[in-house]
Design a protein around this motif. Sequence first.
Motif, PDB file in Angstrom:
ATOM      1  N   LYS A 285       0.690  -1.149   0.094  1.00  0.00           N
ATOM      2  CA  LYS A 285       0.240   0.046  -0.111  1.00  0.00           C
ATOM      3  C   LYS A 285       1.059   0.980  -0.023  1.00  0.00           C
ATOM      4  CE  LYS A 285      -3.657   1.972   1.899  1.00  0.00           C
ATOM      5  NZ  LYS A 285      -4.987   2.206   3.387  1.00  0.00           N
ATOM      6  N   GLY A 286       0.335   2.589  -0.865  1.00  0.00           N
ATOM      7  CA  GLY A 286       1.031   4.136  -0.425  1.00  0.00           C
ATOM      8  C   GLY A 286       2.213   3.704  -1.516  1.00  0.00           C
ATOM      9  N   TYR A 287       2.482   2.314  -2.521  1.00  0.00           N
ATOM     10  CA  TYR A 287       3.696   2.262  -3.589  1.00  0.00           C
ATOM     11  C   TYR A 287       2.865   2.636  -5.234  1.00  0.00           C
ATOM     12  CZ  TYR A 287       6.758   1.633  -0.015  1.00  0.00           C
ATOM     13  OH  TYR A 287       7.670   1.622   0.862  1.00  0.00           O
ATOM     14  N   PRO A 288       3.763   2.380  -6.310  1.00  0.00           N
ATOM     15  CA  PRO A 288       2.979   3.369  -7.342  1.00  0.00           C
ATOM     16  C   PRO A 288       2.792   1.216  -8.107  1.00  0.00           C
ATOM     17  CG  PRO A 288       4.964   3.349  -7.429  1.00  0.00           C
ATOM     18  CD  PRO A 288       4.667   3.831  -6.146  1.00  0.00           C
ATOM     19  N   THR A 289       1.894   1.024  -8.914  1.00  0.00           N
ATOM     20  CA  THR A 289       2.090  -0.288 -10.112  1.00  0.00           C
ATOM     21  C   THR A 289       2.714   0.337 -11.121  1.00  0.00           C
ATOM     22  OG1 THR A 289      -0.702  -0.876  -9.278  1.00  0.00           O
ATOM     23  CG2 THR A 289       0.915  -1.490 -11.237  1.00  0.00           C
ATOM     24  N   THR A 290       3.775  -0.542 -11.362  1.00  0.00           N
ATOM     25  CA  THR A 290       5.133   0.116 -11.833  1.00  0.00           C
ATOM     26  C   THR A 290       4.515  -0.954 -13.589  1.00  0.00           C
ATOM     27  OG1 THR A 290       6.042  -1.379 -11.267  1.00  0.00           O
ATOM     28  CG2 THR A 290       6.751   0.654 -11.137  1.00  0.00           C
ATOM     29  N   SER A 291       3.915  -1.795 -13.548  1.00  0.00           N
ATOM     30  CA  SER A 291       3.766  -2.948 -14.664  1.00  0.00           C
ATOM     31  C   SER A 291       2.855  -3.755 -13.742  1.00  0.00           C
ATOM     32  CB  SER A 291       4.983  -4.036 -15.370  1.00  0.00           C
ATOM     33  OG  SER A 291       4.367  -4.867 -16.126  1.00  0.00           O
ATOM     34  N   PRO A 292       0.965  -3.678 -15.068  1.00  0.00           N
ATOM     35  CA  PRO A 292       0.066  -3.965 -15.160  1.00  0.00           C
ATOM     36  C   PRO A 292       0.061  -5.772 -14.953  1.00  0.00           C
ATOM     37  CG  PRO A 292      -0.141  -3.037 -16.567  1.00  0.00           C
ATOM     38  CD  PRO A 292       1.356  -2.767 -15.988  1.00  0.00           C
ATOM     39  N   PHE A 293      -1.227  -6.491 -14.548  1.00  0.00           N
ATOM     40  CA  PHE A 293      -1.509  -7.734 -15.273  1.00  0.00           C
ATOM     41  C   PHE A 293      -1.697  -7.597 -16.848  1.00  0.00           C
ATOM     42  CE2 PHE A 293      -4.347 -11.055 -16.086  1.00  0.00           C
ATOM     43  CZ  PHE A 293      -4.038 -12.451 -16.248  1.00  0.00           C
ATOM     44  N   GLY A 294      -1.593  -8.411 -17.875  1.00  0.00           N
ATOM     45  CA  GLY A 294      -2.648  -8.564 -19.030  1.00  0.00           C
ATOM     46  C   GLY A 294      -0.940  -9.200 -19.790  1.00  0.00           C
ATOM     47  N   TYR A 295      -1.504  -9.588 -21.858  1.00  0.00           N
ATOM     48  CA  TYR A 295      -0.413  -9.628 -22.540  1.00  0.00           C
ATOM     49  C   TYR A 295      -0.201  -8.769 -23.277  1.00  0.00           C
ATOM     50  CZ  TYR A 295      -2.834 -14.758 -21.963  1.00  0.00           C
ATOM     51  OH  TYR A 295      -2.774 -15.657 -21.978  1.00  0.00           O
ATOM     52  N   ARG A 296       1.208  -9.180 -23.495  1.00  0.00           N
ATOM     53  CA  ARG A 296       2.551  -8.354 -23.923  1.00  0.00           C
ATOM     54  C   ARG A 296       3.045  -8.646 -25.275  1.00  0.00           C
ATOM     55  NH1 ARG A 296       3.769  -5.633 -18.838  1.00  0.00           N
ATOM     56  NH2 ARG A 296       1.727  -5.653 -18.809  1.00  0.00           N
ATOM     57  N   VAL A 297       2.831  -8.163 -26.215  1.00  0.00           N
ATOM     58  CA  VAL A 297       3.941  -9.060 -27.211  1.00  0.00           C
ATOM     59  C   VAL A 297       5.432  -8.577 -26.792  1.00  0.00           C
ATOM     60  CG1 VAL A 297       5.004  -8.614 -29.697  1.00  0.00           C
ATOM     61  CG2 VAL A 297       2.366  -8.474 -29.498  1.00  0.00           C
ATOM     62  N   HIS A 298       6.035  -9.799 -27.006  1.00  0.00           N
ATOM     63  CA  HIS A 298       7.545  -9.433 -26.024  1.00  0.00           C
ATOM     64  C   HIS A 298       8.546  -8.777 -27.595  1.00  0.00           C
ATOM     65  CE1 HIS A 298      11.789 -11.211 -24.723  1.00  0.00           C
ATOM     66  NE2 HIS A 298      10.744 -11.238 -23.428  1.00  0.00           N
ATOM     67  N   PRO A 299       9.112  -8.089 -27.168  1.00  0.00           N
ATOM     68  CA  PRO A 299      10.108  -7.439 -28.206  1.00  0.00           C
ATOM     69  C   PRO A 299      11.120  -8.012 -28.999  1.00  0.00           C
ATOM     70  CG  PRO A 299      10.972  -6.942 -25.766  1.00  0.00           C
ATOM     71  CD  PRO A 299       9.183  -7.538 -25.897  1.00  0.00           C
ATOM     72  N   ILE A 300      11.661  -9.644 -28.250  1.00  0.00           N
ATOM     73  CA  ILE A 300      12.415 -10.413 -29.195  1.00  0.00           C
ATOM     74  C   ILE A 300      11.812 -11.012 -29.741  1.00  0.00           C
ATOM     75  CG2 ILE A 300      14.452 -11.651 -28.454  1.00  0.00           C
ATOM     76  CD1 ILE A 300      15.359 -10.131 -26.372  1.00  0.00           C
ATOM     77  N   THR A 301      10.547 -12.090 -29.186  1.00  0.00           N
ATOM     78  CA  THR A 301      10.282 -13.624 -29.715  1.00  0.00           C
ATOM     79  C   THR A 301       9.392 -12.992 -30.682  1.00  0.00           C
ATOM     80  OG1 THR A 301       8.838 -13.643 -28.048  1.00  0.00           O
ATOM     81  CG2 THR A 301      10.843 -14.613 -28.152  1.00  0.00           C
ATOM     82  N   GLY A 302       8.524 -11.529 -30.754  1.00  0.00           N
ATOM     83  CA  GLY A 302       7.452 -10.975 -31.475  1.00  0.00           C
ATOM     84  C   GLY A 302       5.800 -12.341 -30.045  1.00  0.00           C
ATOM     85  N   ALA A 303       6.433 -12.757 -29.590  1.00  0.00           N
ATOM     86  CA  ALA A 303       4.983 -14.122 -29.180  1.00  0.00           C
ATOM     87  C   ALA A 303       4.087 -13.053 -28.229  1.00  0.00           C
ATOM     88  CB  ALA A 303       5.806 -15.235 -28.887  1.00  0.00           C
ATOM     89  N   ARG A 304       2.980 -13.181 -27.925  1.00  0.00           N
ATOM     90  CA  ARG A 304       2.616 -12.967 -27.039  1.00  0.00           C
ATOM     91  C   ARG A 304       2.911 -13.310 -25.435  1.00  0.00           C
ATOM     92  NH1 ARG A 304      -2.932 -13.704 -26.934  1.00  0.00           N
ATOM     93  NH2 ARG A 304      -3.630 -12.230 -26.182  1.00  0.00           N
ATOM     94  N   LYS A 305       2.858 -13.187 -24.804  1.00  0.00           N
ATOM     95  CA  LYS A 305       3.701 -13.495 -23.134  1.00  0.00           C
ATOM     96  C   LYS A 305       2.888 -12.663 -22.056  1.00  0.00           C
ATOM     97  CE  LYS A 305       6.908 -14.469 -20.176  1.00  0.00           C
ATOM     98  NZ  LYS A 305       6.769 -13.306 -19.178  1.00  0.00           N
ATOM     99  N   LEU A 306       2.111 -13.444 -21.365  1.00  0.00           N
ATOM    100  CA  LEU A 306       1.808 -12.962 -20.385  1.00  0.00           C
ATOM    101  C   LEU A 306       2.939 -12.298 -19.158  1.00  0.00           C
ATOM    102  CD1 LEU A 306      -1.219 -13.320 -18.738  1.00  0.00           C
ATOM    103  CD2 LEU A 306      -1.224 -14.567 -17.786  1.00  0.00           C
ATOM    104  N   HIS A 307       1.593 -11.462 -18.429  1.00  0.00           N
ATOM    105  CA  HIS A 307       2.513 -11.056 -17.677  1.00  0.00           C
ATOM    106  C   HIS A 307       1.546 -11.632 -16.111  1.00  0.00           C
ATOM    107  CE1 HIS A 307       3.644  -8.079 -14.345  1.00  0.00           C
ATOM    108  NE2 HIS A 307       5.456  -8.784 -14.760  1.00  0.00           N
TER     109      HIS A 307
END
Length: 409
Positions: A285-307
């Motif tokens: 509590k009191g600290y910022p969220t720096t990366s949320p949950f969810g899928y994103r395209v990996h910049p090296i493989t180009g594949a969708r990856k779930l955070h």
Amino acid sequence: MRRRLGLVLTAAALAVVMPVTSVVADPRDDKSEVDERVKELQQEFEGLDEDLARVIAERDAAQEKLPDAEAESKAADDALAEAIEKDEDMAARLTSAENAQKDLKDTIESGTEEIDKHKTSAARIGRQAYQNSGITSDLAMLLQMAEGTSADGGIGRVDSAVRSQQRTIDKLSEQRALNKNNEERLSGVTEKISDLKDEAAEAVLAKEAAQVDAKKKADSLNDLISAKDDAEKTISDNKDKTEKQLADEKAEQDRLAEKVREWEKEQEKKGKFVFGDGVLANPAKGYPTTSPFGYRVHPITGARKLHTGMDFGVPCGTPIRSAGDGIVVTSGWTGGYGNRVVISHGKIKGKSIASTYNHNTKLKVHDGQRVKKGDIISYSGTTGASTGCHLHFEIMENGGYVDPKPFIF
């Protein structure tokens, strides 16, 4: 006055062609943007090597600048082509003017010779008249030419002499008028040549400046293309390695998830699988969220990856608290997750719910230990596949990863 004007025009031409130094981008700004992008990438993709993240950031920066660089290079090429065309046009006009000047000089010289010839002819007639009778007047000369001959012959000679003399005088007058006109034209052409030389000099300077600018823009564009190509090669070279790393991480996630599911099944069999009030709280509590949950395209493989969770920007050594009442399923080292704590919160609204706390520098609980909501269970860190101090927090629902946000906010 014309020379001063030429210098002013030259300065103006150079000011148009040469780039303005005050708008040149500060390289420090570029580095700052890349550094910020590296930070973002490492927050989005846990375990991404900093060097690779920098390569990706530099590639993205180059890619972003390419359209403007291409447009600037084309504009510089167009300006150069225009400067070359103007230089060639000025050279052609100057050559044409100089040829006209030469022709006029030749014509004037020829005309002067004609004038001298007509003067000589007129003088010869005068000398003959004087030598024949000593009478210099035209009338006396003509009368003398008529004496001692028949009337018709004398008058004919007089008439012929008068016409000859008149033709000579007319030709002399015409040639003088023609020479005067040509001299005036020559003066105008000479002045025009002087102006054209000034303009030609300006065109040469403008062309040279345009050549410098075009080369600079072309070099800048080529540098961006090279940087992009080099970065893409590095990324491509690391694709296989990264794919294996991601596959290993996925296998580890699945293994840990299966372990939690098995533990929950055992607890359900015992009939004691309800802990606390079923309400979870923010573990940082009191600290910022720096990366949320969810899928994103990996910049090296180009594949969708779930955070698989939420990242909180907590400094190393920050106390991490249990999101709710529960039992510690595991507490210890788990490879990419580093020092990890998994807490089962039993059934909440009919579903098995567990929370995980990852990359800790120090653990305060052990397997099987009961905890209360708000208890300190660890201290944050950057262990495992982590690139900086943070808390990676996950919620598992029936053994699968779900967005933690609805549970803690």
